[in-house]
Design a protein around this motif. Structure first.
Motif: not given
Lengths: 224, 260
Positions: B229-255
């Protein structure tokens, strides 16, 4: 404690109970007084949710409500969202699933009303509807209340059907029983324990209330 | 009769009150593979700081289960799968937006036992699965959980599958599998590294990482769904996961995050 899930469960249980009251009264009346030979078949259908595995009911409902079925597609065309995985879908599932918990106490209470009183009322020229309101309903109020309380409680406690049809969406279909399941999987045993205790307390109170009513029903003059 | 009527009035009032819901802000419904259930708590907190106007509604489960639900019309906006097969199938069916597809990590398998377990995991390594104390071995259900499929593939590749199969118990998803072992209901489990690194488990047990070549790579993909229903919001979270902050958190959990 997941208050969002608790609110959702209360809303679902209340609406289910009201819908079942509207649906259950005429159905139970028919079951209690009909002399049709195939009545037993209707009784069996009403009782089905008592014995069917929730997964069977959930599977059929999912198929019936999904975006591939005619019902699901028609609903989607009307409202813009699917019936499965929505609160409305959950409500429909709960109504079916709790049907016997409402209809059986209703029907038992109606059947226990002295037929002579009904016939007297009819002979005095009262319509069937008025006879129901003035004679049958007042004499079976405990059964009606029992049916309502049981359907409310049963809806609070349902799990399998809700999980299959609702899909555990926070704020939309995550009911309190599913929140417990989620909290256990997330190893949040503190939260799971508190929610479980709340459900245990509510279930006990509901049953105590129901059995208390049954006691009261034996001497109705003390309560009316 | 009076009682019945007043009870009905109360119930009706209650129903009306409960039906009136507060207006909801922008919401992104995320169907997330269960191996993300701890990492996403941190990701959500960090994301909400950047986008206070967007709410994340998180549901965890097995990717195969989500796939079936999405095909049946479940109203999710973003799907974070534990593999890349299910997102691919959704794109082929036109249910997911091909332009949004991204790989957010590679999942890793670990053997895990509770701290008090008599199984000498450090000494035995993979052979711990054959230890007599390993009476119940938990893996995720391979029929619809990618981690279960990877665990089964690893057992087969290492030649342990036939020996272990009679002792296998199956979790509905990888989080439930982890919970089986954490509570001691199962003696040892093949779990996701991201779960055992989280605070709910990290101090409570011992782990042994399976070599990456023991199982087909668990490339994990995400995709924005076409019915959002809200493409822009979904993309915002998608982009966040790929951004430096998201990647840093994923790495912390061993991904393992590709090339970053």
């Amino acid at each position: 404690m997941d208050w969002e899930a608790i609110r959702l469960s209360l809303r679902l249980a209340t609406l289910t109970t009201l819908a079942l009251l509207a649906l259950g009264l005429p159905l139970a009346y028919w079951l209690a007084f009909t002399r049709r030979r195939w009545k037993f078949l209707v009784e069996a259908v009403v009782a089905l949710p008592l014995v069917l595995p929730p997964t069977v009911l959930g599977f059929y409902l999912l198929v019936a409500m999904g975006s591939r079925s005619p019902v699901g597609r028609a609903y989607e065309a009307l409202t813009g969202h699917t019936l499965a995985f929505s609160f409305e879908g959950l409500l429909a599932a709960s109504i079916l699933y709790s049907l016997p918990f409402t209809v059986q106490p209703f029907a038992a209470a109606f059947a226990a009303v002295d037929r002579g009183l009904l016939e007297a009322s009819w002979c005095l020229g009262e319509s069937r509807a008025r006879t129901f309101l003035r004679v049958v309903a007042p004499l079976s109020w405990a059964g009606i209340l029992t049916g309502m309380v049981l359907s409310f409680a049963h809806t609070l406690g349902e799990f399998g059907v809700v999980l299959m049809v609702g899909g555990n969406l926070p704020g939309r279909t995550r009911t309190v029983s599913i929140a417990v399941y989620d909290q256990v999987q997330a190893m949040d045993y503190g939260a799971a324990g508190r929610t479980a205790l709340l459900l245990l307390g509510v279930s006990f109170l509901v049953l105590a209330f129901t059995y208390g009513l049954r006691r009261a029903q034996r001497k109705p003059w003390t309560l009316i | 009769m009076k009682r019945l009527r007043s009870a009905l009035t109360v119930l009706l009032g209650l129903a009306l009150g409960l039906t009136l819901q507060a207006a909801t802000p922008r919401t992104v419904s995320v169907a997330a593979a269960a191996d993300l259930q701890f990492a996403l708590v941190d990701l959500q907190a960090a994301f909400t700081k950047v986008h206070p106007d967007i709410d994340l509604a998180l549901t965890y489960g097995s990717s195969g289960n989500f796939y079936a639900q999405i095909v049946n019309g479940a109203p999710f906006d973003l799907f974070l799968s534990a593999d890349e097969t299910y997102p691919q199938k959704l794109m082929d069916a036109g249910l997911a937006d091909r332009a949004s597809a991204f790989r957010y990590s590679r999942g890793r398998l670990v053997l895990w036992v509770p701290a008090a377990s008599p199984i000498p995991l450090e000494r035995l390594g993979l052979k711990a699965l054959l230890d007599p104390a390993a009476k119940k071995v938990a893996i995720a259900n391979p029929r619809h959980a990618p981690y279960g499929r990877a665990a089964e593939a690893a057992l087969a590749k290492l030649g342990l599958l036939d020996a272990v199969r009679p002792r296998l118990v199956y979790g509905e998803n990888i989080a439930q599998t982890a919970q089986f072992v954490q509570t001691g209901a199962a003696d040892i489990g093949i779990l996701a590294l991201s779960l055992v690194k989280a605070s709910a488990m990290s101090g409570l047990g011992r782990r042994f990482e399976l070599p990456l070549d023991a199982y087909p790579p668990l490339e994990q993909g995400g995709v924005v769904l076409t019915r959002t229903r809200d493409r822009a919001a979904a993309w915002a979270f998608r982009d966040f996961l790929r951004g430096p902050e998201g990647v840093a958190i994923l790495k912390r959990y061993g991904f393992l995050v590709d090339g970053r």
